[in-house]
Design a protein around this motif. Structure first.
Motif, mmCIF file in Angstrom:
data_model
loop_
_atom_site.group_PDB
_atom_site.id
_atom_site.type_symbol
_atom_site.label_atom_id
_atom_site.label_comp_id
_atom_site.label_asym_id
_atom_site.label_seq_id
_atom_site.Cartn_x
_atom_site.Cartn_y
_atom_site.Cartn_z
ATOM 1 N N PHE A 28 88.752 34.310 66.753
ATOM 2 C CA PHE A 28 90.046 34.433 67.595
ATOM 3 C C PHE A 28 91.577 34.428 66.685
ATOM 4 O O PHE A 28 91.376 35.143 65.229
ATOM 5 C CB PHE A 28 89.747 32.853 67.090
ATOM 6 N N THR A 33 93.712 28.582 67.119
ATOM 7 C CA THR A 33 92.960 28.403 67.938
ATOM 8 C C THR A 33 91.937 28.187 67.815
ATOM 9 O O THR A 33 90.757 27.619 68.698
ATOM 10 C CB THR A 33 93.312 30.424 68.930
ATOM 11 N N ARG A 34 91.480 28.609 67.349
ATOM 12 C CA ARG A 34 89.401 28.142 66.529
ATOM 13 C C ARG A 34 89.715 26.987 66.388
ATOM 14 O O ARG A 34 88.684 26.229 67.126
ATOM 15 C CB ARG A 34 89.149 28.853 65.625
ATOM 16 N N GLU A 37 89.712 25.361 70.152
ATOM 17 C CA GLU A 37 88.377 25.838 71.359
ATOM 18 C C GLU A 37 87.252 24.916 70.037
ATOM 19 O O GLU A 37 85.976 24.377 71.459
ATOM 20 C CB GLU A 37 87.992 27.296 70.610
ATOM 21 N N ARG A 40 87.929 21.474 71.713
ATOM 22 C CA ARG A 40 87.340 21.566 72.802
ATOM 23 C C ARG A 40 86.410 21.266 73.272
ATOM 24 O O ARG A 40 85.580 20.248 74.332
ATOM 25 C CB ARG A 40 88.147 22.521 73.673
#
Length: 161
Positions: A28, A33-34, A37, A40
């Motif tokens: 990532f 961002t990690r 995700e 999500r």
């Protein structure tokens, strides 16, 4: 209820792998961002759970957990394992979490203890069926048959057989 001694030592080994998997290999660009995700995947897993797609939910939670190693994500995965009938594995994982070096926050400890109690009750029902079954040894292999036996144990608790 105290856990029963079994010849299923492999369950303890598998529990170690579930609790302490290898870190996520996906790269990532940054922590944000990690986290996005991870979140999500957890959201998708929760939606799959709500739709009673326990296999799909488990896959998503199992993908998310090694990204951040959040206990809440692991507990979600364990809940799916229990729904799938993986009672012995769920119980072993819960015992590891409760006996580990880290301190679980009170809410996570309560969820883990409740999951452990549910899993141990299911294991006890499985053993009751096995003790009454003339070909019990045939029921001890593979995990999908164990899950089917757990389903049968849950049904027995509902209709008294």
């Amino acid at each position: 209820m105290a856990p029963r001694a079994t010849s299923l030592a492999w369950v303890e080994d598998l529990a170690e792998e579930v609790i302490s998997p290898r870190p996520c290999a996906q790269q990532f660009p940054d922590l944000e961002t990690r986290v996005a995700e991870h979140d999500r995947l957890v959201e998708a897993g929760s939606a799959a759970n709500a739709a009673a797609d326990w296999d799909g939910a488990l896959t998503l939670f199992d993908q998310a957990y090694p990204m951040l190693f959040k206990t809440s994500t692991l507990l979600s995965a364990l809940s799916m394992r229990l729904q799938r009938g993986e009672a012995a594995l769920t119980a072993a994982c819960c015992r590891l979490l409760l006996g580990g070096e880290g301190v679980l926050p009170p809410e996570e400890r309560a969820v883990t203890e409740a999951s452990l109690a549910q899993a141990e009750e299911m294991v006890a029902r499985v053993f009751a069926i096995l003790e009454a079954e003339p070909n019990a040894a045939d029921l001890l292999v593979p995990l999908d048959r164990h899950a089917a036996l757990c389903s049968r144990a849950l049904g027995a608790s509902e209709d008294g057989r």
